[in-house]
Design a protein around this motif. Structure first.
Motif, mmCIF file in Angstrom:
data_model
loop_
_atom_site.group_PDB
_atom_site.id
_atom_site.type_symbol
_atom_site.label_atom_id
_atom_site.label_comp_id
_atom_site.label_asym_id
_atom_site.label_seq_id
_atom_site.Cartn_x
_atom_site.Cartn_y
_atom_site.Cartn_z
ATOM 1 N N ARG A 253 0.828 -1.214 0.000
ATOM 2 C CA ARG A 253 0.000 0.000 0.000
ATOM 3 C C ARG A 253 0.861 1.262 0.000
ATOM 4 O O ARG A 253 0.486 2.286 -0.587
ATOM 5 N N GLN A 255 3.713 1.651 -1.433
ATOM 6 C CA GLN A 255 4.535 1.775 -2.639
ATOM 7 C C GLN A 255 3.878 2.730 -3.634
ATOM 8 O O GLN A 255 2.659 2.934 -3.617
ATOM 9 N N PRO A 256 4.664 3.324 -4.534
ATOM 10 C CA PRO A 256 4.090 4.267 -5.506
ATOM 11 C C PRO A 256 3.235 3.561 -6.564
ATOM 12 O O PRO A 256 3.500 2.430 -6.944
ATOM 13 N N ALA A 257 2.214 4.244 -7.012
ATOM 14 C CA ALA A 257 1.349 3.724 -8.083
ATOM 15 C C ALA A 257 2.069 3.877 -9.433
ATOM 16 O O ALA A 257 2.977 4.687 -9.564
ATOM 17 N N PRO A 258 1.639 3.091 -10.425
ATOM 18 C CA PRO A 258 0.598 2.064 -10.401
ATOM 19 C C PRO A 258 1.085 0.769 -9.757
ATOM 20 O O PRO A 258 2.259 0.418 -9.877
ATOM 21 N N LYS A 259 0.161 0.076 -9.084
ATOM 22 C CA LYS A 259 0.483 -1.175 -8.407
ATOM 23 C C LYS A 259 -0.360 -2.305 -9.003
ATOM 24 O O LYS A 259 -1.491 -2.077 -9.436
ATOM 25 N N GLY A 298 -4.752 -0.439 -3.368
ATOM 26 C CA GLY A 298 -4.676 0.494 -4.490
ATOM 27 C C GLY A 298 -4.183 -0.164 -5.762
ATOM 28 O O GLY A 298 -3.346 0.385 -6.482
ATOM 29 N N ILE A 299 -4.743 -1.332 -6.065
ATOM 30 C CA ILE A 299 -4.315 -2.127 -7.218
ATOM 31 C C ILE A 299 -5.115 -1.732 -8.448
ATOM 32 O O ILE A 299 -6.341 -1.619 -8.407
ATOM 33 N N GLU A 300 -4.426 -1.549 -9.568
ATOM 34 C CA GLU A 300 -5.095 -1.198 -10.817
ATOM 35 C C GLU A 300 -5.386 -2.411 -11.699
ATOM 36 O O GLU A 300 -6.409 -2.444 -12.393
ATOM 37 N N PRO A 333 -11.286 -3.438 -10.704
ATOM 38 C CA PRO A 333 -9.987 -3.305 -11.352
ATOM 39 C C PRO A 333 -9.951 -4.193 -12.593
ATOM 40 O O PRO A 333 -10.814 -5.054 -12.783
ATOM 41 N N ARG A 378 6.585 -3.131 -11.728
ATOM 42 C CA ARG A 378 5.794 -2.327 -10.807
ATOM 43 C C ARG A 378 5.668 -3.008 -9.444
ATOM 44 O O ARG A 378 5.801 -4.234 -9.331
ATOM 45 N N THR A 380 4.148 -5.011 -6.610
ATOM 46 C CA THR A 380 3.174 -6.085 -6.845
ATOM 47 C C THR A 380 2.785 -6.761 -5.535
ATOM 48 O O THR A 380 3.641 -7.145 -4.736
#
Length: 585
Positions: A253, A255-259, A298-300, A333, A378, A380
């Motif tokens: 959570r 970590q920087p996006a995108p995740k 915050g997973i895409e 997502p 990214r 993960t």
């Protein structure tokens, strides 16, 4: 300029012919073709032609604009792909007989010896590593159709009827694992179904399904309270590593996006079948857990990696994912289902990520860890199927519901995959910390007639082999290590006085040798040489330990590091077998 030249340049070497290009395009569609879909495209070709013709590989390389060598090295890495050259044809039908330990004890070798003569030359019979149906041993698979508790007659009959595809499961059941706590999930042997009914989307929604996920997405449920429930429950990764789930969510959570998220349903550890058992009965409970984790972290994009042997589960997931996406309970997502291709090593998280990216499933060196640099470079979140499966129940029922179960000072529920010499094998949803003796007596109806407990594997191929004298050790994370093993995915294989622990160790080492990715010499060479040494009537203990040390200290991933466990346990606990004395009285 260089990029434009590269795009226009022709592939070097052998050129694709128009017929092959047409056949490939008919299966994979029009360009563009992202590089990570290489394995998915190979599956389409393999399904259509029951092999991979080299001319199709050339055409596929052309269509995807990647080197032929790259396509070939991926195609030849995975066991379920067979590359044939020129005009050679694949066998009309392939029958795979599982020769994993549970199936071997149940008579797999007899099937392998008798079936070729009975099925004829157009049917190929081959040995296959564990297919994830150990409670149904021995198991044969006619193309994609499993034959549980297989007999020669049953396999021949299925071949004669040309039943080569997995039966379709019906969404006509209601299933709730939490109501089966401290019970057997799997039916008794006489009631085994290849395709049991499952709870479909409508039934799951009717019973309150996806309400929690929707509340989170819509801001009606506090995310911090969900993470706190996960932490308080003590839920740990149930694929084998045992990392606390709530802590993993917090790490990714931040970590920087995108995740991204990668879900491991490869389940290749011999003796393990719990994920299949739940998935083929209740797929949406897992999918809701996935949505909850994705929203909080915050997973895409989510990628579900399913082992290729689970054809029925794949059909269920494809069907039910389509229903979920057609009538979503909330904003979803991006979710993709990816298909493994027969490689045990892809159960290792970084090897799985490599495979999702369309590459050979070779583990990565660490650091960096995949929480920081994972899928497509990214951050993960990687989870096992069963870990996500329990999320909804833990949050709705409260952390104390899950942690209230347990024995011998342990907390939580564990799904034990039990096979071998017990009357009622299967998945047992039992308290963490239960002992092997309690598990057999209370959940498996005891040992089979004429069999007494002699030894057991607490954690599949990697977890070691223990004698009956250790049958009262609690089965849980951190309780097995002091004795030279570990619980892993809780794959329990039970041996009796009619079996030998040294034979089990040899079976496992041959499996490791077969499944080594070959990337590092200690594992690739060590497992092969160890398997040869284990065939000797009297073991060369000193040389074996030399190999054990090298594999443990120098292998890149857990396969080579854990491969010595069964050997060391046999030397420690069964010295009479090592010296050639045979089975204990």
């Amino acid at each position: 300029m260089r990029e434009r030249i590269r795009r226009k340049a022709k592939l070097k070497g052998r050129q694709a012919d128009d017929v092959s290009l047409g056949e490939v395009r008919a299966l994979i569609g029009d360009a563009p073709h992202p590089r990570d879909l290489l394995i998915e495209h190979l599956h389409k070709l393999n399904d259509a032609y029951r092999c991979l013709h080299d001319r199709h590989l050339v055409a596929l390389a052309r269509e995807m604009n990647i080197p032929m060598a790259e396509v070939f090295e991926v195609a030849t890495f995975y066991h379920h792909f067979e590359v044939v050259k020129g005009d050679a044809q694949a066998p009309g039908l392939t029958v795979r007989v599982c020769d994993g330990l549970s199936c071997e004890m149940a008579g797999a070798q007899d099937l392998l010896q008798r079936l070729p003569a009975l099925l004829g030359g157009d049917v190929r019979v081959v040995a296959a590593p564990c297919v994830g149906r150990c409670e149904q041993a021995p198991v044969a698979v006619v193309h994609q159709h499993p034959v549980p508790v297989a007999t020669v007659e049953a396999v021949v009959d299925l071949v004669d009827k040309a039943h080569a595809h997995h039966p379709e499961a019906l969404a006509d059941a209601v299933f709730m694992a939490s109501s089966n706590a401290e019970c057997s999930i799997s039916p008794r042997p006489h009631a085994i179904e290849v395709a049991p009914g499952y709870a479909g989307y409508a039934a799951y929604r009717h019973a309150g399904g996806y309400a929690l996920a929707a509340a989170l997405v819509n801001g009606e449920q506090d995310a911090e309270s969900v993470i706190k429930a996960m932490e308080d429950s003590g839920l740990r990764g149930l694929g084998g590593a045992g990392f606390p789930a709530g802590r993993k969510w917090r790490i990714v959570r931040d970590q920087p996006a995108p995740k991204l998220m990668a879900v491991n349903i490869d389940e290749g550890e011999p003796g393990t079948f719990k994920d299949r058992t739940y998935l083929e009965r209740d797929p949406h409970r897992f999918l809701e857990g996935l949505l909850i984790a994705a929203q909080i972290v915050g997973i895409e994009r989510c990628y579900i990696y399913l082992r290729d042997e689970y054809h029925g589960c794949r059909a269920i997931l494809e069907t039910e994912l389509a229903k979920l996406q057609a009538n979503p309970p909330c904003l979803l997502p991006h979710i993709e289902l990816r298909r493994g291709a027969g490689a045990y090593i892809c159960g290792e998280e970084s090897a799985m990520i490599e495979s999702i990216e369309g590459k050979r499933g070779e583990p990565r060196m660490r650091p960096p860890y995949i929480a920081q640099v994972g899928l497509f470079g990214r951050p993960t979140l990687e989870h096992n199927f069963e870990t996500l499966y329990w999320v909804r129940d833990i949050v709705e029922k409260g952390a104390s519901w899950f942690s209230s179960y347990g024995r011998n000072g342990r907390k939580g529920l564990r799904s034990f995959s039990v096979s071998g010499r017990v009357r009622h094998p299967g998945v047992k949803l039992a308290p963490a910390g239960i002992t092997l003796r309690e598990l057999i007596d209370e959940y498996c109806d005891g040992m089979q007639d004429g069999h007494t407990l002699y030894a057991y594997l607490p954690g599949g191929a990697s977890g070691g082999i223990f004698p009956a004298s250790l049958a009262d050790v609690p089965l849980d994370f951190d309780t097995i290590q002091p004795h030279g093993g570990f619980i892993g995915s809780a794959a329990v294989i039970v041996l009796s006085q009619h079996d030998r622990a040294r034979d089990a160790a040899l079976n496992m080492m041959r499996f490791f040798s077969h499944e080594s990715c070959g990337q590092c010499t200690p594992c690739r060479v060590g497992t092969s040489k160890a398997a040869k040494l284990l065939e000797a009537p009297v073991w060369d203990v000193d040389t074996l330990e030399d190999l054990n040390i090298v594999m443990t200290d120098a292998s890149i991933c857990g396969l080579g590091q854990a491969a010595p466990n069964p050997v060391r346990c046999v030397i420690k606990y069964f010295p009479h077998e090592v010296n050639g004395a045979g089975v204990a009285a």
